[in-house]
Each structure stands twice: as C-alpha cells, then as structure tokens.
Motif scaffolding. Structure first.
Motif, PDB file in Angstrom:
ATOM      1  N   PHE A 221       0.841  -0.872  -0.034  1.00  0.00           N
ATOM      2  CA  PHE A 221       0.092   0.034   0.171  1.00  0.00           C
ATOM      3  C   PHE A 221       0.497   1.113  -0.065  1.00  0.00           C
ATOM      4  O   PHE A 221       2.144   1.147   0.145  1.00  0.00           O
ATOM      5  CB  PHE A 221      -0.883  -0.269   0.854  1.00  0.00           C
ATOM      6  CG  PHE A 221      -2.096  -0.653   0.867  1.00  0.00           C
ATOM      7  CD1 PHE A 221      -3.177  -1.105   0.336  1.00  0.00           C
ATOM      8  CD2 PHE A 221      -1.693  -2.552   2.335  1.00  0.00           C
ATOM      9  CE1 PHE A 221      -4.034  -2.202   1.000  1.00  0.00           C
ATOM     10  CE2 PHE A 221      -2.375  -3.362   2.009  1.00  0.00           C
ATOM     11  CZ  PHE A 221      -3.661  -2.955   1.052  1.00  0.00           C
ATOM     12  N   PRO A 222       0.053   2.325  -0.494  1.00  0.00           N
ATOM     13  CA  PRO A 222       1.247   3.602  -0.479  1.00  0.00           C
ATOM     14  C   PRO A 222       1.499   4.136   0.685  1.00  0.00           C
ATOM     15  O   PRO A 222       0.655   4.014   1.653  1.00  0.00           O
ATOM     16  CB  PRO A 222      -0.168   4.103  -1.415  1.00  0.00           C
ATOM     17  CG  PRO A 222      -0.986   3.807  -2.449  1.00  0.00           C
ATOM     18  CD  PRO A 222      -1.007   2.743  -1.703  1.00  0.00           C
ATOM     19  N   ALA A 223       2.638   4.818   1.047  1.00  0.00           N
ATOM     20  CA  ALA A 223       2.988   5.110   2.388  1.00  0.00           C
ATOM     21  C   ALA A 223       1.799   6.071   3.603  1.00  0.00           C
ATOM     22  O   ALA A 223       1.653   5.673   4.254  1.00  0.00           O
ATOM     23  CB  ALA A 223       3.627   5.562   2.600  1.00  0.00           C
ATOM     24  N   GLN A 224       0.879   6.836   2.695  1.00  0.00           N
ATOM     25  CA  GLN A 224      -0.164   7.822   2.851  1.00  0.00           C
ATOM     26  C   GLN A 224      -0.907   6.732   3.418  1.00  0.00           C
ATOM     27  O   GLN A 224      -1.462   7.350   3.756  1.00  0.00           O
ATOM     28  CB  GLN A 224      -0.912   7.969   1.435  1.00  0.00           C
ATOM     29  CG  GLN A 224      -1.978   9.328   1.311  1.00  0.00           C
ATOM     30  CD  GLN A 224      -1.709  10.340   0.433  1.00  0.00           C
ATOM     31  OE1 GLN A 224      -1.617  10.272  -0.359  1.00  0.00           O
ATOM     32  NE2 GLN A 224      -3.762  10.258   0.391  1.00  0.00           N
ATOM     33  N   PHE A 225      -1.078   5.545   2.698  1.00  0.00           N
ATOM     34  CA  PHE A 225      -2.694   5.599   3.153  1.00  0.00           C
ATOM     35  C   PHE A 225      -2.301   4.422   4.692  1.00  0.00           C
ATOM     36  O   PHE A 225      -3.047   4.497   5.379  1.00  0.00           O
ATOM     37  CB  PHE A 225      -3.149   3.878   2.287  1.00  0.00           C
ATOM     38  CG  PHE A 225      -4.220   3.145   2.297  1.00  0.00           C
ATOM     39  CD1 PHE A 225      -5.356   3.339   1.986  1.00  0.00           C
ATOM     40  CD2 PHE A 225      -3.922   1.780   2.900  1.00  0.00           C
ATOM     41  CE1 PHE A 225      -6.227   2.422   2.005  1.00  0.00           C
ATOM     42  CE2 PHE A 225      -4.837   0.715   3.387  1.00  0.00           C
ATOM     43  CZ  PHE A 225      -6.057   1.430   3.180  1.00  0.00           C
ATOM     44  N   VAL A 226      -1.043   4.109   4.740  1.00  0.00           N
ATOM     45  CA  VAL A 226      -0.789   3.128   5.810  1.00  0.00           C
ATOM     46  C   VAL A 226      -0.701   4.533   7.283  1.00  0.00           C
ATOM     47  O   VAL A 226      -0.832   3.754   8.081  1.00  0.00           O
ATOM     48  CB  VAL A 226       0.937   2.294   5.191  1.00  0.00           C
ATOM     49  CG1 VAL A 226       1.164   2.009   6.498  1.00  0.00           C
ATOM     50  CG2 VAL A 226       0.448   1.763   4.245  1.00  0.00           C
ATOM     51  N   ASP A 227      -0.572   5.384   6.813  1.00  0.00           N
ATOM     52  CA  ASP A 227       0.354   6.550   8.021  1.00  0.00           C
ATOM     53  C   ASP A 227      -1.676   6.690   8.224  1.00  0.00           C
ATOM     54  O   ASP A 227      -2.185   6.790   9.490  1.00  0.00           O
ATOM     55  CB  ASP A 227       0.873   7.631   7.399  1.00  0.00           C
ATOM     56  CG  ASP A 227       2.600   6.953   7.042  1.00  0.00           C
ATOM     57  OD1 ASP A 227       2.601   6.858   8.050  1.00  0.00           O
ATOM     58  OD2 ASP A 227       2.767   8.389   6.447  1.00  0.00           O
ATOM     59  N   GLN A 228      -2.424   6.560   6.902  1.00  0.00           N
ATOM     60  CA  GLN A 228      -3.251   7.399   7.475  1.00  0.00           C
ATOM     61  C   GLN A 228      -4.932   6.508   7.929  1.00  0.00           C
ATOM     62  O   GLN A 228      -6.070   6.680   8.934  1.00  0.00           O
ATOM     63  CB  GLN A 228      -4.241   7.665   6.316  1.00  0.00           C
ATOM     64  CG  GLN A 228      -5.675   8.475   6.176  1.00  0.00           C
ATOM     65  CD  GLN A 228      -6.001   9.927   5.059  1.00  0.00           C
ATOM     66  OE1 GLN A 228      -5.111  10.012   4.219  1.00  0.00           O
ATOM     67  NE2 GLN A 228      -7.549   9.990   5.561  1.00  0.00           N
ATOM     68  N   PHE A 229      -4.493   5.428   7.322  1.00  0.00           N
ATOM     69  CA  PHE A 229      -5.780   4.198   8.063  1.00  0.00           C
ATOM     70  C   PHE A 229      -4.830   2.311   8.179  1.00  0.00           C
ATOM     71  O   PHE A 229      -5.523   1.567   8.358  1.00  0.00           O
ATOM     72  CB  PHE A 229      -6.138   3.959   6.738  1.00  0.00           C
ATOM     73  CG  PHE A 229      -6.983   4.839   5.741  1.00  0.00           C
ATOM     74  CD1 PHE A 229      -8.156   5.573   6.963  1.00  0.00           C
ATOM     75  CD2 PHE A 229      -6.715   5.754   5.055  1.00  0.00           C
ATOM     76  CE1 PHE A 229      -8.739   6.372   6.335  1.00  0.00           C
ATOM     77  CE2 PHE A 229      -7.727   6.579   4.249  1.00  0.00           C
ATOM     78  CZ  PHE A 229      -8.450   7.180   4.901  1.00  0.00           C
ATOM     79  N   ARG A 230      -4.311   2.686   9.356  1.00  0.00           N
ATOM     80  CA  ARG A 230      -3.487   1.548   9.535  1.00  0.00           C
ATOM     81  C   ARG A 230      -3.824   0.229  10.386  1.00  0.00           C
ATOM     82  O   ARG A 230      -3.730  -0.725  10.563  1.00  0.00           O
ATOM     83  CB  ARG A 230      -2.011   2.228  10.676  1.00  0.00           C
ATOM     84  CG  ARG A 230      -1.007   0.608  10.950  1.00  0.00           C
ATOM     85  CD  ARG A 230      -0.336   1.659  11.503  1.00  0.00           C
ATOM     86  NE  ARG A 230       0.845   2.635  11.462  1.00  0.00           N
ATOM     87  CZ  ARG A 230       2.236   2.434  10.259  1.00  0.00           C
ATOM     88  NH1 ARG A 230       1.712   1.060   9.983  1.00  0.00           N
ATOM     89  NH2 ARG A 230       2.262   3.153   9.999  1.00  0.00           N
ATOM     90  N   GLU A 231      -5.257   0.866  11.375  1.00  0.00           N
ATOM     91  CA  GLU A 231      -6.209  -0.017  11.984  1.00  0.00           C
ATOM     92  C   GLU A 231      -6.605  -0.796  10.922  1.00  0.00           C
ATOM     93  O   GLU A 231      -6.844  -2.068  10.977  1.00  0.00           O
ATOM     94  CB  GLU A 231      -6.395   0.989  13.520  1.00  0.00           C
ATOM     95  CG  GLU A 231      -7.857   0.074  13.127  1.00  0.00           C
ATOM     96  CD  GLU A 231      -8.736   0.962  14.731  1.00  0.00           C
ATOM     97  OE1 GLU A 231      -9.411   0.725  15.046  1.00  0.00           O
ATOM     98  OE2 GLU A 231      -8.062   2.301  14.919  1.00  0.00           O
TER      99      GLU A 231
END
Length: 525
Positions: A221-231
């Motif tokens: 996943f893009p880093a932006q997605f991981v940072d925002q939606f880790r849960e």
C-alpha cells in the motif's frame, strides 16, 4: 529486419516454433503472416498483447540468441495495478458503508494515490524481471536444481511440462552439452509457479498471523494510506492473502525460483519455516537496504556487475537462512528475538571484516572490492558485498561468543586467525567450487560446507575456553604451539590434497575427518 525491438501490441499469434504447425498456433486469421521464431533477426521481443508468440516460439527465439520474457510477465503490471486497486477499495468501501467516509472522499483519495500505486507496481515488476535476469545468468549452474524442482512439481501434479512448453530432462541435458540452459520464457514459468504455490502454502500456515511477518503487508500500500488507515489495514478482509503474496513475491524475486525447494530438500523444513528463516536473515543482513542500493546503480554500473553483487548477496542470505533453519529452528517462533540476537554482532563483524581476513580470504575480498569499485560501486557497498562469504561465518562467531561468554570481537579474531593458521578459507573455496552433476553431489557439497563450519565454530570455542579474554597475547598461536605435531600433520594432509590437482567428492570427507581430529585434540588425555 535487423532491429533492436519487435513489439507486439495487438491481437493474434505471429510467431511459432519451427517444429510447430500453424494449427498449433491456434490463430487461422494470421496463418499467412506467421513466421518461425528462428527467422526473427531482432534482439528483443516485447509483448504488449497476449499470445503474440507461442511459448515454444519464445524459447526457440532465445535459443537462437534473442531475449524475451513471456506475455504474462511483460503484461503483469496491469494485473498488479488491478490488485492494488481492489486491495485499496475493500477497506475504503467498508468505511463508506459504515458512514465514516463519503464516496467523493474515497475517489479523491484514490486519485491522489495514483503515482504512489504506479511506483509500487513498477518496483514489483522491476524486481520480477530482475529475478529472471539473475536466474538466467545462473541457469547453467543450476540445471540440476531446476530438474529436481520440476520433477518434484510433476510428482505433485502441480505442473505439466509439455503443456507449459518446458523441456524434459533429456532435452535439458542436450542443451547443457551445447552450453545452453533454461531460457527466460521458461524461467518466467518457474517463477510464476513458485510464487503461486508458495503463496498458497503460506496462506495455509500461521505466517500471516505473526506480527513480525504481517508488517510486510504495508509494502503493498502507498505510505500515505498506511499512515492514515493503519487500523483498517490490520482488519483488511484479504490481510492474510496480502501478507502471503508479499512474502512470496519478495522471496522469489530476491532469491530465485528454486530457493524454497532447495532448503526444503536439504533441511526438511516447511515452506513456512523457510520463509521465517529468510525473513530473519533478510533483517540480520540488511538485505532489502543493500539490494536497493545495488538497484540504485542502474545506468551507472554495468548490469553484469549488479547481477554479480546481487548473486553474492543472495548466496549470503540463502546460506544464512539455511544456518538458521539448521541451528535455530525452535527460535523461529520469536523472530524479533532472533534478529536481536544476531544483527548487532553481524553489523559489528561487517564493519571490521576486511581487517579480520587473511591470505586467501583477504585476496578474494581485495579482488572483488577492486572489481566493484573500478566499475563505479561506492566503496562501503563494495566492501560489504565483497565480504559476503566471510559474513556468513558471523553466525558461527556469534554462537562461539555466546557459548564462551567472550566478546564478539575476540571471538571473531580467533575464528578468522585460526582459519588462517589452518588455511580453512582455501578449503572452503574448494568446496564452493565443486562441480555438481546430480542431486546427491549437491547434497554432499552442502554437507561438506556444514561440517567445515561446525569444525571452525568448535575450534573457536575450544581456543576461547583454553585462553579466555586477556590470558594470552595471541590465543591462536598459544593454542597451536603445544600442538605443533598435530598442526603439521594437518598441513601435510592439506598439501597432499592441494597437490592432487583434480579433486573428487571422495577426498573431502577424509580431509574433514582429519580436521575434526585436530579440533578435538586434548593435550590432557
């Protein structure tokens, strides 16, 4: 026409193998246009469409000096992109259903991640085609491995060689006699099957549920997605499949199509255990960082140099993974602890490895270092890769330090100095250079290497116990002096072995047994 690239971007099958008929191509509309692959004079074939060439045509083209992959490799970015899209939309659509996100917000978010997804897709496909190139460069040396792998898959009814256009054993043996081996299109099939089977085996194991292993899902996943939606990522409906896919891709792309089977056969470990051992070795040796640095040298360094460096690095991780399976199988249940146990010591040894090596090992390091730096490789990277053979020994050094309570630096000094005294590096290179003609010779070579490292490790432990830290200026010389008779006998045996010219497999067990006698020499008995 004599051109660099023949690009097929349309519909239709335009080349067949010379032994195939037009009916075999299955495309009557283009019978009048179709040619035999051996008639093509281009250097490279690229397939933007599907089935532009029969698989046997691709193989024939490569055997006549051309270069190509397969349609499913050249077009895999499209499939990969769709997978990323689906994996992103699943958690986002769940949030829409729950009311925590609007469809407009989702579409805006997806649009903003276009370039990031494109970069992930390109990187994955870059590594996949790089894996084919490295496998191709080593194919002639690994023909025995590939035959064994194909036979294994056939026994399990996992593959039909004829259906996939893969040669039988007799055809492969004939190729080897001509200095040829498996081609890129055939290696593409092996890599695809290996990834698919490994992914399924990992899904059915506990690997995707381990926190240490499941972290790799973030790479999909893009880093932006991981940072925002880790849960939300942790609750992804396809989380286990994504984790398994990521490890299968990573391991096959970096280690080649026969890695897991080779370790399964030699150690009896499961694919899950091998993946865990690989994950630990990958972290301990900083594989991903080093591999990425080698990749960054594209268009700056000759690709052959890059492939050589990647091969050396892959061999280090392969041997490290095997060592962990052999010696720490129970510890694979706690990978963070295993990494913590070995990584600091490995980094410590890697930093000073060039000052620890002697004679044959130092000469080998210097030759590789100068070759790499003269080709434009940064010195620190060239030093690390050049020392990869010596770095494998760091596992034995750390084990000896643990057993004796001595510092890693002291254990490393004893290990490499004792190796120099007894010329064990030279013996190690002779084992490495043994030609392999069948499966049993491959197994024998691995057992010789294992036995040599066991004896080196035990010798280090014996010396450290006899001369603890600070008890002697040079513990190796102090150990050797009262054993001059035994050391001289070993050197005579090694000299006779060296003078023997061509060395056969029967000689190595005898030499290794002599080493074991020397290592076990107890002056008090």
């Amino acid at each position: 026409s004599k051109v660099d690239l023949l690009w097929n971007g349309g519909i239709g099958t335009f080349a067949k193998a010379s032994q195939e008929t037009h009916d075999d191509a299955g495309d009557r509309n283009n019978d009048a246009l179709r040619v035999d692959a051996r008639e093509l004079q281009c250097r490279v074939i690229g397939e933007g469409g599907n089935l532009g060439f029969t698989q046997l045509a691709r193989v024939e083209f490569c055997l006549h000096g051309g270069s190509c992959n397969t349609d499913f490799i050249d077009n895999s970015a499209g499939v990969d992109c769709s997978d990323h899209e689906v994996n992103l939309k699943i958690p986002l659509n769940r949030m829409i259903a729950e009311g925590s996100m609007t469809r407009e917000n989702r579409n805006e978010l997806l649009s903003g991640m276009t370039d990031a997804v494109g970069a992930l897709v390109l990187h994955n496909n870059y590594r996949q085609t790089r894996a084919i190139s490295i496998a191709q460069a080593q194919s002639a040396k690994r023909t025995v491995e590939y035959i064994r792998l194909l036979e294994h898959w056939e026994r399990d009814s996992a593959i039909d060689r004829k259906l996939e256009g893969l040669p039988d054993n007799e055809a492969l043996a004939e190729r080897v006699s001509r200095g040829q081996a498996l081609t890129r299109p055939e290696l593409s099939v092996l890599i695809a099957y290996n990834k698919s089977m490994l992914k399924q085996e990992l899904v059915e194991s506990g690997v995707p549920d381990e926190p240490f292993m499941s972290r790799l899902a973030e790479n999909a996943f893009p880093a932006q997605f991981v940072d925002q939606f880790r849960e939300q990522l942790g609750q992804h409906q396809l989380r286990r499949e994504i984790v398994a896919t990521q490890w299968a891709n990573d391991m096959v792309n970096l280690m080649g199509p026969s890695f897991t089977y080779r370790l399964e056969e030699s150690t009896g470990a499961t694919s899950a255990e091998i993946t865990q051992a690989y994950a630990a070795a990958r972290e301990i040796f900083s594989l991903n960082d080093l591999w990425g640095r080698i990749e960054s040298l594209d268009f700056q360094v000759n690709p052959k140099i890059q492939h050589q460096m990647m091969y050396e690095l892959g061999r280090l991780v392969r041997r490290g993974s095997r060592w962990l399976v052999r010696n720490c199988r129970e510890d694979l249940a706690d990978l963070p602890a295993l990494v913590k146990r070995f990584r600091p010591g490995v980094q410590q040894i890697a930093y000073s490895i060039h000052s620890l090596l002697h004679d044959a090992a130092l000469k080998n390091w210097e030759e590789n270092f100068h070759q790499f730096t003269e080709a434009g490789v940064p010195e620190d990277l060239a030093s690390t890769i050049s020392a990869s053979s010596g770095l494998y020994s760091s596992f034995g050094v750390i084990f000896a330090a643990e057993q004796t309570g001595e510092p890693v630096d002291d254990a490393a000094h004893v290990y490499y100095s004792a190796s120099d005294l007894l010329d064990l590096h030279w013996l190690s290179y002779r084992i490495r250079d043994l030609g392999v003609e069948d499966h049993w010779q491959a197994r024998a070579r691995e057992s010789f290497r294992d036995e040599l490292h066991i004896q080196q490790r035990q010798l280090t432990i014996n010396i450290l116990r006899e001369f603890p830290q600070g008890s002697a200026e040079d513990p190796v010389l102090k150990w050797g002096q009262p054993r001059n008779h035994y050391v001289d006998r070993w050197k005579i045996v090694l000299e006779e072995f060296r003078a023997g010219g061509s060395r056969n497999y029967a000689m190595f067990p005898v030499v290794l047994r002599e080493l074991a006698v020397l290592v076990d020499t107890n002056l008090d008995s």
